[in-house]
Design a protein around this motif. Structure first.
Motif, PDB file in Angstrom:
ATOM      1  N   THR A  72       0.848  -1.193   0.000  1.00 59.37           N
ATOM      2  CA  THR A  72       0.000   0.000   0.000  1.00 59.37           C
ATOM      3  C   THR A  72       0.882   1.241   0.000  1.00 59.37           C
ATOM      4  N   LYS A  73       0.631   2.123  -0.933  1.00 61.47           N
ATOM      5  CA  LYS A  73       1.420   3.353  -1.054  1.00 61.47           C
ATOM      6  C   LYS A  73       0.596   4.605  -0.776  1.00 61.47           C
ATOM      7  N   LEU A  74      -0.747   4.482  -0.914  1.00 65.49           N
ATOM      8  CA  LEU A  74      -1.610   5.657  -0.802  1.00 65.49           C
ATOM      9  C   LEU A  74      -2.949   5.292  -0.173  1.00 65.49           C
ATOM     10  N   LEU A  75      -3.361   6.116   0.777  1.00 65.12           N
ATOM     11  CA  LEU A  75      -4.737   6.062   1.282  1.00 65.12           C
ATOM     12  C   LEU A  75      -5.364   7.370   0.819  1.00 65.12           C
ATOM     13  N   THR A  76      -6.353   7.284  -0.039  1.00 71.29           N
ATOM     14  CA  THR A  76      -7.000   8.505  -0.507  1.00 71.29           C
ATOM     15  C   THR A  76      -7.892   9.058   0.602  1.00 71.29           C
ATOM     16  N   GLU A  77      -8.287  10.310   0.458  1.00 70.49           N
ATOM     17  CA  GLU A  77      -9.079  10.934   1.512  1.00 70.49           C
ATOM     18  C   GLU A  77     -10.460  10.296   1.630  1.00 70.49           C
ATOM     19  N   ARG A  78     -10.924  10.264   2.876  1.00 73.00           N
ATOM     20  CA  ARG A  78     -12.267   9.772   3.216  1.00 73.00           C
ATOM     21  C   ARG A  78     -12.558   8.382   2.634  1.00 73.00           C
ATOM     22  N   THR A  79     -11.601   7.449   2.822  1.00 76.69           N
ATOM     23  CA  THR A  79     -11.809   6.088   2.333  1.00 76.69           C
ATOM     24  C   THR A  79     -11.573   5.079   3.445  1.00 76.69           C
ATOM     25  N   THR A  80     -12.117   3.903   3.250  1.00 75.83           N
ATOM     26  CA  THR A  80     -11.839   2.789   4.155  1.00 75.83           C
ATOM     27  C   THR A  80     -10.536   2.158   3.679  1.00 75.83           C
ATOM     28  N   PRO A  81      -9.535   2.120   4.541  1.00 73.79           N
ATOM     29  CA  PRO A  81      -8.250   1.571   4.104  1.00 73.79           C
ATOM     30  C   PRO A  81      -8.280   0.055   4.014  1.00 73.79           C
ATOM     31  N   PRO A  82      -7.347  -0.526   3.255  1.00 74.74           N
ATOM     32  CA  PRO A  82      -7.229  -1.979   3.273  1.00 74.74           C
ATOM     33  C   PRO A  82      -6.711  -2.383   4.656  1.00 74.74           C
ATOM     34  N   GLY A  83      -7.040  -3.566   5.092  1.00 72.13           N
ATOM     35  CA  GLY A  83      -6.630  -4.013   6.417  1.00 72.13           C
ATOM     36  C   GLY A  83      -7.823  -4.075   7.358  1.00 72.13           C
ATOM     37  N   ILE A  84      -7.544  -4.102   8.649  1.00 75.11           N
ATOM     38  CA  ILE A  84      -8.588  -4.203   9.672  1.00 75.11           C
ATOM     39  C   ILE A  84      -8.569  -2.939  10.519  1.00 75.11           C
ATOM     40  N   GLN A  85      -9.735  -2.327  10.677  1.00 76.01           N
ATOM     41  CA  GLN A  85      -9.839  -1.148  11.524  1.00 76.01           C
ATOM     42  C   GLN A  85     -10.196  -1.596  12.941  1.00 76.01           C
ATOM     43  N   LYS A 116       5.246  -9.347  10.476  1.00 75.91           N
ATOM     44  CA  LYS A 116       4.175 -10.345  10.556  1.00 75.91           C
ATOM     45  C   LYS A 116       2.815  -9.677  10.440  1.00 75.91           C
ATOM     46  N   MET A 117       1.799 -10.488  10.205  1.00 78.55           N
ATOM     47  CA  MET A 117       0.407 -10.048  10.276  1.00 78.55           C
ATOM     48  C   MET A 117      -0.006 -10.189  11.739  1.00 78.55           C
ATOM     49  N   LEU A 118      -0.911  -9.357  12.205  1.00 75.13           N
ATOM     50  CA  LEU A 118      -1.376  -9.450  13.584  1.00 75.13           C
ATOM     51  C   LEU A 118      -2.630 -10.311  13.662  1.00 75.13           C
ATOM     52  N   ASP A 119      -2.648 -11.206  14.623  1.00 74.89           N
ATOM     53  CA  ASP A 119      -3.777 -12.115  14.821  1.00 74.89           C
ATOM     54  C   ASP A 119      -4.767 -11.468  15.788  1.00 74.89           C
ATOM     55  N   LEU A 120      -5.431 -10.411  15.302  1.00 79.54           N
ATOM     56  CA  LEU A 120      -6.390  -9.656  16.104  1.00 79.54           C
ATOM     57  C   LEU A 120      -7.657  -9.431  15.290  1.00 79.54           C
ATOM     58  N   THR A 121      -8.734  -9.070  15.969  1.00 74.92           N
ATOM     59  CA  THR A 121     -10.001  -8.790  15.291  1.00 74.92           C
ATOM     60  C   THR A 121     -10.264  -7.289  15.273  1.00 74.92           C
ATOM     61  N   SER A 122     -11.350  -6.895  14.660  1.00 76.01           N
ATOM     62  CA  SER A 122     -11.713  -5.482  14.586  1.00 76.01           C
ATOM     63  C   SER A 122     -12.115  -4.920  15.951  1.00 76.01           C
ATOM     64  N   ASN A 123     -12.186  -5.760  16.966  1.00 74.86           N
ATOM     65  CA  ASN A 123     -12.448  -5.273  18.326  1.00 74.86           C
ATOM     66  C   ASN A 123     -11.170  -4.817  19.019  1.00 74.86           C
ATOM     67  N   ALA A 124     -10.025  -4.982  18.369  1.00 75.81           N
ATOM     68  CA  ALA A 124      -8.741  -4.648  18.988  1.00 75.81           C
ATOM     69  C   ALA A 124      -8.606  -3.151  19.221  1.00 75.81           C
ATOM     70  N   THR A 125      -8.065  -2.800  20.364  1.00 82.01           N
ATOM     71  CA  THR A 125      -7.787  -1.408  20.710  1.00 82.01           C
ATOM     72  C   THR A 125      -6.337  -1.083  20.360  1.00 82.01           C
ATOM     73  N   LYS A 126      -5.990   0.191  20.449  1.00 83.05           N
ATOM     74  CA  LYS A 126      -4.604   0.592  20.196  1.00 83.05           C
ATOM     75  C   LYS A 126      -3.658  -0.145  21.139  1.00 83.05           C
ATOM     76  N   LYS A 127      -4.023  -0.239  22.394  1.00 80.65           N
ATOM     77  CA  LYS A 127      -3.173  -0.914  23.379  1.00 80.65           C
ATOM     78  C   LYS A 127      -2.917  -2.369  22.989  1.00 80.65           C
ATOM     79  N   GLU A 128      -3.960  -3.063  22.527  1.00 84.12           N
ATOM     80  CA  GLU A 128      -3.816  -4.462  22.109  1.00 84.12           C
ATOM     81  C   GLU A 128      -2.956  -4.584  20.846  1.00 84.12           C
TER      82      GLU A 128
END
Length: 154
Positions: A72-85, A116-128
């Motif tokens: 990924t090189k670019l996240l355009t404005e007001r978009t959902t990025p690739p990956g998990i939020q 590595k990829m992180l083994d977390l879900t979309s419920n993950a917080t910044k701390k996690e």
């Protein structure tokens, strides 16, 4: 590795269109020189200038995104990025723009390249997310912008 935006420069003012006073969508972001061995990227946006009366830890997490493809090189404005939020401080899995209650605040857009990829879900917080990426950071960088309600441009 470097993180830039066409909307604001390092230490510059974040245009109001990307805040609670505008369309509240993410600014465009460009990722440069991601290490060749990276398996995923993490993007965290936080505000360390929150009054203690609002949050005792004085930190507000505005956006947590992990497992972003390293190509990924670019996240355009007001978009959902690739990956998990992951979850922001409001408990939502999305970008939440600057909305300081008292004065000008600093907003840190932090980019990490992981081995590595992180083994977390979309419920993950910044701390996690930060705990899961410990020992796996190949490179990191940040872009800091400022915002004060009523004084933003554009």
């Amino acid at each position: 590795m470097k993180l830039t935006s066409k909307a604001f420069s390092e230490g510059g003012i974040i245009p109001s269109v990307y805040t609670c006073e505008g369309k509240n969508g993410n600014p465009p972001l460009e990722f440069h020189n991601v290490p060749a061995g990276a398996k995923s990227l993490v993007l965290i946006v936080d505000d360390p200038d929150v009054p203690a009366s609002v949050r005792p830890d004085q930190m507000w997490d505005h956006w947590v995104v992990f497992n972003i493809p390293p190509e990924t090189k670019l996240l355009t404005e007001r978009t959902t990025p690739p990956g998990i939020q992951g979850k922001n401080t409001s408990g939502q899995s999305k970008y939440m723009g600057p909305c300081p209650p008292d004065r000008e605040h600093r907003y840190f857009f932090k980019l990490y390249a992981l081995d590595k990829m992180l083994d977390l879900t979309s419920n993950a917080t910044k701390k996690e997310v930060e705990l899961a990426m410990k020992g796996h950071v190949l490179a990191d960088t940040h872009l800091m912008g400022k915002y004060e309600k009523g004084k933003g441009k554009g």
